[in-house]
Design a protein around this motif. Sequence first.
Motif, PDB file in Angstrom:
ATOM      1  N   GLY A 101       0.756   1.517  -0.523  1.00 55.46           N
ATOM      2  CA  GLY A 101      -0.012   0.471   0.124  1.00 55.46           C
ATOM      3  C   GLY A 101      -0.171  -0.750  -0.757  1.00 55.46           C
ATOM      4  N   THR A 102      -0.929  -1.719  -0.290  1.00 54.79           N
ATOM      5  CA  THR A 102      -1.086  -2.989  -0.999  1.00 54.79           C
ATOM      6  C   THR A 102      -2.561  -3.321  -1.216  1.00 54.79           C
ATOM      7  N   PHE A 103      -2.781  -4.279  -2.104  1.00 54.52           N
ATOM      8  CA  PHE A 103      -4.126  -4.798  -2.343  1.00 54.52           C
ATOM      9  C   PHE A 103      -4.006  -6.280  -2.642  1.00 54.52           C
ATOM     10  N   VAL A 104      -5.105  -6.989  -2.503  1.00 52.63           N
ATOM     11  CA  VAL A 104      -5.143  -8.411  -2.849  1.00 52.63           C
ATOM     12  C   VAL A 104      -5.692  -8.518  -4.263  1.00 52.63           C
ATOM     13  N   ASP A 105      -4.868  -8.994  -5.181  1.00 55.63           N
ATOM     14  CA  ASP A 105      -5.237  -9.084  -6.589  1.00 55.63           C
ATOM     15  C   ASP A 105      -6.210 -10.237  -6.820  1.00 55.63           C
ATOM     16  N   ALA A 106      -6.707 -10.324  -8.040  1.00 57.61           N
ATOM     17  CA  ALA A 106      -7.688 -11.361  -8.385  1.00 57.61           C
ATOM     18  C   ALA A 106      -7.134 -12.762  -8.201  1.00 57.61           C
ATOM     19  N   ASP A 107      -5.797 -12.904  -8.278  1.00 52.15           N
ATOM     20  CA  ASP A 107      -5.201 -14.222  -8.089  1.00 52.15           C
ATOM     21  C   ASP A 107      -4.971 -14.559  -6.622  1.00 52.15           C
ATOM     22  N   GLY A 108      -5.400 -13.666  -5.728  1.00 52.80           N
ATOM     23  CA  GLY A 108      -5.249 -13.917  -4.294  1.00 52.80           C
ATOM     24  C   GLY A 108      -3.935 -13.457  -3.720  1.00 52.80           C
ATOM     25  N   ASN A 109      -3.048 -12.934  -4.544  1.00 51.96           N
ATOM     26  CA  ASN A 109      -1.730 -12.503  -4.085  1.00 51.96           C
ATOM     27  C   ASN A 109      -1.746 -11.026  -3.695  1.00 51.96           C
ATOM     28  N   THR A 110      -1.003 -10.688  -2.653  1.00 48.31           N
ATOM     29  CA  THR A 110      -0.887  -9.311  -2.185  1.00 48.31           C
ATOM     30  C   THR A 110       0.190  -8.580  -2.983  1.00 48.31           C
ATOM     31  N   LYS A 111      -0.174  -7.427  -3.546  1.00 45.32           N
ATOM     32  CA  LYS A 111       0.746  -6.672  -4.401  1.00 45.32           C
ATOM     33  C   LYS A 111       0.634  -5.184  -4.079  1.00 45.32           C
TER      34      LYS A 111
END
Length: 459
Positions: A148-158
């Motif tokens: 799955g994915t998450f939204v990192d602190a920089d706002g990007n989905t990884k």
Amino acid sequence: MDATTELALNHIGTRDPDFLSGKLGHQAADLIACSEANRGRVRQTGIWPSLVVPPQVFSERAPRMKYFQTPLGSALTSEQRAAITGKPVGTDGGAYCNAWAATWKTSFDGAFAPNCLAGFPASIVYDPVTRRNGVRCSLNDVQRSQWGTFVDADGNTKTKWPYDNVGVQYGLIALKSKSITPEQFVQLNEGVGGLSADEVWSGGDPASPASVAARGQAQIDVLPTIYKSGMIADAKQLAKVPIIDLRDERGPDIHMPWRSLEERDRLIRANGNANNQVIRGVLKSQVGGLSLAPNYGAGAVRQVFKMMDRWLTAIEADKSDDTIEIKVVRNRPLDVTDACFASAGDTDAEVAPSKDVGFMSSACPVQFAMTSPRVVAGGPLAENIMKCQLKPFNANDPDYGGTIFTAAQQARLSTLFASGVCDWSKPGIGQTTAEPTLTFQAGPGGSALLPAMLSESPL
């Protein structure tokens, strides 16, 4: 065609195999896929690992690659770096693994276009600033459909990040043995930091690093999937197959021989014994560079192949109602034992019983007696904990072996480990048993595939 494949074809010809004997290299996935594909045609499976490493090793590159490059890290002696990383006495623990660690660095970088292979347009590859929704081709990102994915602190989905070193007390055993001083222990843990999902070290520039570097943190909800999928091998499942672990001495390399003992520790912890595992070592060091190819000789390969064939034949002949775990141990041939040979194993004569110098003996040239930064931090030899449970920091804890910290050092450690230090006596967060044969067709997390097939006995 490698020597193992050629030997197998010469042995069984073109007939359907009675057994599946898998040689595991760096990735075990091929064996698992092959085993499941052949279910019903193959009656019993055996494995013989060679270059297997656990996923946690990739989270421990920060102390090897970054901290030792800082002014404080570089001031440590080579012996101290060896003690911190669990590497052989007389080696530089920082340099010992830097070759392989540097090799893998770009593999985890989602912005490194060559990861997407030749011909893939670099213009659509992820960039944290200019192409935030670009294609990411890192080793982590190939697990996107499973993790799955998450939204990192920089706002990007990884892709979710399973690597974590919060609470890990690096150099703990080195501190207890007085290989490093209390101040060096504090400095190490303040400065070691962690790596982000974009392969960025939290300490900044090693030449002028942050005085305290944040640790790397996993997305906790992905951790059960790591265990359920078998990415961390479940020793309850391993107990169902005979294992002959053939190891060669490779020098500074990610595929270190001590990983065989890691596997043994997992078996003992899960089953009370490791009697289904045999470890055999040969001296055939690779010469220069890094290689994923095993370096043991044809004589060693031939011997292990025939040993496994006899072991599997004996299991097949056992028609008792005992569990497969019992059958595997009971039917191990008497001559299939731990051994070490001070030769390349190129010929049958070189691996004759009379040439065995003794597994783990001083005459054994294969360096089984080493560990990792996480084991030196007090973690289990099994290395099966992705993220540890925590306990409060206590300067008087017996874990420190009577080390006396100054008031200032205690205050710094209390701040650094405000959420606690690893309690290795407890299971890891999200740690659970494997669920054989998951499908991720419906999305991350996985679900059981063909439960009726899974309920069938392999015998």
